[in-house]
Design an enzyme around this catalytic site. Structure first.
Site, short mmCIF file in Angstrom:
data_model
loop_
_atom_site.label_atom_id
_atom_site.label_comp_id
_atom_site.label_asym_id
_atom_site.label_seq_id
_atom_site.Cartn_x
_atom_site.Cartn_y
_atom_site.Cartn_z
N HIS A 120 31.16 53.82 27.39
CA HIS A 120 30.17 54.68 26.24
C HIS A 120 30.08 55.06 25.34
O HIS A 120 29.65 55.28 23.97
CB HIS A 120 29.29 53.18 26.79
N SER A 145 24.46 60.01 29.26
CA SER A 145 24.97 59.74 29.69
C SER A 145 26.58 60.06 29.97
O SER A 145 26.48 61.36 29.15
CB SER A 145 25.50 58.36 28.97
N ASP A 203 32.53 52.06 32.99
CA ASP A 203 31.30 52.33 32.39
C ASP A 203 32.03 54.02 32.95
O ASP A 203 30.94 54.86 32.25
CB ASP A 203 30.09 52.32 32.31
#
Length: 307
Positions: free
Chosen positions: A54, A160, A84
């Site tokens: 992402h 992230s 992911d």
């Protein structure tokens, strides 16, 4: 400096040079516009890096910033949105890679450290303990991610894709998510799964796997259960939820069932299940050995589909 602080300090020093900031640009009306930022870490001396799907998905340009401020253009090797995870590459020199650890050796209560670029603050460090292992997590986009480590190390937007390391400085997870409005709940994809997926992305540019459609949780089996059925394994996977219209939904599988084996082979972790559900299992009947209601041992047949 006290001994615990030294432990954290030394671990961060071992990993920090591999941690990168990733700035994304996307085209709008023919012009490149800022498209967000995230973190990642280099895992090979020739510049291969891991991050979240992402973070880089849909990017038209990636700019990677190293600890010393050096900026390099990044390129996407491949991504797996279902997990992911993504692999990218930078060129330009002999890089210092992070050491990849073994997440199967993690224990609940163990200290872990997150390094990343939350809210643009480059190379921020937070620490916490492992709260749970082998979680399944549904992201805000609806993706279902297996082999997730839950911790209370603070993560924020921008973390992230960064590494979760242990106190020896080895990477044990890829930071991926926080839950809005929750306190002290952060999630990372365990590095054993990430290594498998990275290998497939490097070789093929994509990941092919079979899909059951279950949310699972790794659990320790009760000693009485082990003794009664003379089980060799001490761990299993509890089914916490079943996806509607999935292969598991159409089979005789129920929430609360504990998966022990797939086609006669022990399943002790969600990574085990991922590895055994390779693309070769697609559209081929598999047998799951389960315990139901903590008292009935039975076999359930499931027809996995392609994910």
């Amino acid at each position: 400096m006290d001994n615990f602080s030294k432990l954290i300090y030394n671990a961060v020093n071992k990993a920090k040079n591999a941690v990168i900031k990733i700035d994304v640009q996307k085209k709008k009306d023919g012009k490149l516009q800022p498209g967000g930022s995230g973190s990642g870490f280099i895992f090979s001396s020739d510049g291969l890096f891991l991050t979240n799907s992402h973070v880089i998905h849909g990017a038209d340009k990636l700019t990677v910033t190293l600890l010393d401020g050096t900026r390099e253009e990044g390129f996407v090797v491949g991504e797996d949105p279902d997990a992911d995870l993504a692999v990218g590459k930078i060129y330009g020199g002999n890089f210092t890679p992070a050491t990849l650890g073994d997440s199967s050796k993690l224990n609940i209560g163990q200290w872990v450290i997150a390094i990343g670029n939350p809210l643009g603050y480059q190379h921020s460090v937070t620490a916490g303990v492992v709260s749970a292992l082998g979680r399944s997590l549904r992201t805000q986009s609806g993706r279902l991610i297996d082999s997730v480590i839950q911790s209370d190390a603070a993560l924020n937007p921008g973390n992230s894709g960064g590494p979760m390391i242990d106190t020896s400085g080895e990477v044990v997870g890829v930071n991926t998510a926080i839950i809005a409005r929750a306190q002290g709940l952060s999630f990372s994809i365990d590095i054993d799964l990430a290594k498998d997926i990275a290998g497939q992305l490097i070789r093929n540019g994509k990941v092919e796997k079979a899909f059951l459609g279950v949310l699972i949780q790794e659990i320790d089996l009760h000693p009485r259960l082990i003794n009664f059925y003379k089980l060799e394994s001490t761990r299993g996977l509890m089914v916490t939820k079943i996806e509607k219209d999935s292969p598991a939904f159409r089979a005789d599988l129920l929430e609360g069932d504990i998966i022990l084996q797939l086609d006669g082979e022990d399943i002790t972790s969600s990574t085990d299940l991922f590895r055994k559900l390779s693309h070769e299992k697609v559209d081929k009947q598999v047998k799951l050995t389960i315990v139901r209601n903590y008292r009935t041992l039975k076999e359930v047949e499931v027809l996995p589909l392609k994910r």
